[in-house]
Design a protein around this motif. Sequence first.
Motif, PDB file in Angstrom:
ATOM      1  N   GLU A 112      -3.613  -6.456  -7.727  1.00 14.94           N
ATOM      2  CA  GLU A 112      -3.115  -5.210  -8.273  1.00 14.94           C
ATOM      3  C   GLU A 112      -3.561  -4.028  -7.424  1.00 14.94           C
ATOM      4  O   GLU A 112      -4.621  -4.042  -6.809  1.00 14.94           O
ATOM      5  CB  GLU A 112      -3.609  -5.026  -9.722  1.00 14.94           C
ATOM      6  N   LYS A 113      -2.755  -3.002  -7.422  1.00 20.57           N
ATOM      7  CA  LYS A 113      -3.023  -1.810  -6.640  1.00 20.57           C
ATOM      8  C   LYS A 113      -4.045  -0.919  -7.345  1.00 20.57           C
ATOM      9  O   LYS A 113      -3.995  -0.735  -8.553  1.00 20.57           O
ATOM     10  CB  LYS A 113      -1.712  -1.051  -6.443  1.00 20.57           C
ATOM     11  N   LEU A 114      -4.984  -0.386  -6.566  1.00 24.20           N
ATOM     12  CA  LEU A 114      -5.979   0.532  -7.105  1.00 24.20           C
ATOM     13  C   LEU A 114      -5.711   1.913  -6.511  1.00 24.20           C
ATOM     14  O   LEU A 114      -6.035   2.188  -5.364  1.00 24.20           O
ATOM     15  CB  LEU A 114      -7.396   0.079  -6.743  1.00 24.20           C
ATOM     16  N   ASP A 115      -5.077   2.770  -7.279  1.00 25.16           N
ATOM     17  CA  ASP A 115      -4.712   4.079  -6.755  1.00 25.16           C
ATOM     18  C   ASP A 115      -5.931   4.965  -6.509  1.00 25.16           C
ATOM     19  O   ASP A 115      -5.977   5.711  -5.534  1.00 25.16           O
ATOM     20  CB  ASP A 115      -3.761   4.790  -7.727  1.00 25.16           C
ATOM     21  N   PHE A 116      -6.904   4.907  -7.433  1.00 19.07           N
ATOM     22  CA  PHE A 116      -8.078   5.750  -7.298  1.00 19.07           C
ATOM     23  C   PHE A 116      -9.326   4.868  -7.358  1.00 19.07           C
ATOM     24  O   PHE A 116      -9.936   4.677  -8.394  1.00 19.07           O
ATOM     25  CB  PHE A 116      -8.115   6.827  -8.384  1.00 19.07           C
TER      26      PHE A 116
ATOM     27  N   GLN B  63       0.815  -1.202   0.000  1.00 19.63           N
ATOM     28  CA  GLN B  63       0.000   0.000   0.000  1.00 19.63           C
ATOM     29  C   GLN B  63       0.852   1.258   0.000  1.00 19.63           C
ATOM     30  O   GLN B  63       2.031   1.251   0.339  1.00 19.63           O
ATOM     31  CB  GLN B  63      -0.914  -0.009   1.232  1.00 19.63           C
ATOM     32  N   ASN B  64       0.244   2.378  -0.328  1.00 24.92           N
ATOM     33  CA  ASN B  64       0.943   3.647  -0.331  1.00 24.92           C
ATOM     34  C   ASN B  64       0.950   4.276   1.059  1.00 24.92           C
ATOM     35  O   ASN B  64       0.319   3.789   1.991  1.00 24.92           O
ATOM     36  CB  ASN B  64       0.313   4.599  -1.356  1.00 24.92           C
ATOM     37  N   ILE B  65       1.654   5.389   1.181  1.00 23.25           N
ATOM     38  CA  ILE B  65       1.806   6.029   2.481  1.00 23.25           C
ATOM     39  C   ILE B  65       0.472   6.545   3.015  1.00 23.25           C
ATOM     40  O   ILE B  65       0.262   6.633   4.225  1.00 23.25           O
ATOM     41  CB  ILE B  65       2.829   7.187   2.391  1.00 23.25           C
ATOM     42  N   GLU B  66      -0.475   6.867   2.126  1.00 22.43           N
ATOM     43  CA  GLU B  66      -1.767   7.377   2.554  1.00 22.43           C
ATOM     44  C   GLU B  66      -2.504   6.351   3.423  1.00 22.43           C
ATOM     45  O   GLU B  66      -3.042   6.686   4.476  1.00 22.43           O
ATOM     46  CB  GLU B  66      -2.614   7.736   1.340  1.00 22.43           C
ATOM     47  N   LEU B  67      -2.544   5.119   2.979  1.00 18.78           N
ATOM     48  CA  LEU B  67      -3.239   4.095   3.737  1.00 18.78           C
ATOM     49  C   LEU B  67      -2.473   3.731   5.006  1.00 18.78           C
ATOM     50  O   LEU B  67      -3.060   3.368   6.018  1.00 18.78           O
ATOM     51  CB  LEU B  67      -3.456   2.850   2.875  1.00 18.78           C
TER      52      LEU B  67
END
Length: 336
Positions: free
Chosen positions: A161-165, A21-25
């Motif tokens: 897969e990653k879902l950015d939006f 995951q990204n830093i936001e999560l």
Amino acid sequence: MKFFFVFLALPLVAWSQTPQQNIELEDYFSDKARSQILPYLEKKINSGCSNPRSSQPAMGTEELEYRVSSLKFLMEEKFSQAFSESPKVKEAFFKELDKIKADPSCLEDGNTCRSKLVATSIYYYQNLRPDIPDCHKYVTKQPMTKGYDSLCEIEIKYRKEKLDFYGSANGGMDSRGVYTDQLTNQLNETTQKVLRDVLSVTIVPPKKKKPEVKDPIRMYNCDDVVSGTVYQYPLKMNLYKEPLIAFEPGKLSPSISKKVETSPCLEEKLTLYSEFIPMNFEEGRSTVGVDQIDPVKTKILNFINNNPNMIFTDISVTSSSSRTPFYLSKGVIDPH
């Protein structure tokens, strides 16, 4: 409880669903975010009421235990893969539910435990990918072969897969859009069920093999309204995208409404004047002569003139004889 806050701050790779995951999560599951988001969600939940209550009635030990166990069962059913991918999320989530269950204030009037149960649930699952129904045991197959399921194939393709939006993938125009639409629907359906199960007033408690019966209108966190919207579900679920504003009331959100019971509109008519007037028929005629109509008009006009405060809307004159069938004559007059 100190150990609980320690592992909440661990890197998100150990926490949440695959892929990384990204830093936001990661920030979303931090101690600081948790202390901000939970009160925010609870406020949003209660603001769905047209007439919110400042507090809620006592739950009772049986109801409280049943509510927590039911939420755990629902989450296991809806997010089994996400929990397998992120066991620490499940562990922290269920500990929070148990903490509410052990809170003695829930057994007293004036608590807000039901709203806390809903807010805690949404906080943990709104950034998890729900299971796509009937795809858990699905094994990939060739197109056009027996058992091939296009939705389950999409789930397999994008699960890792990653879902950015999340939710902004061109409205379902391609497979990625179909997948995000599926996830959105599952999250919103789960939210509706959680709100209904926890916040709707219980009419009949659950018994063996019999589910509880819920009131379709009354909510524990809402005071009564005369008519109109009682509660509107704030439904815009949103994964990986601005989690602090993810749970927002939408214009198309489903709502619970109360209608006023009204009696049908009926025109009230009163017979103000009635008199039998004998008429003489000429031989060979089936109706009275013109000369015999004037006395009837005179009597009617005299009655109207003698009652100037009344408003007359219609006049009915009924005539019958041995030679003619029943006949009704009705006219509308100017009330002035």
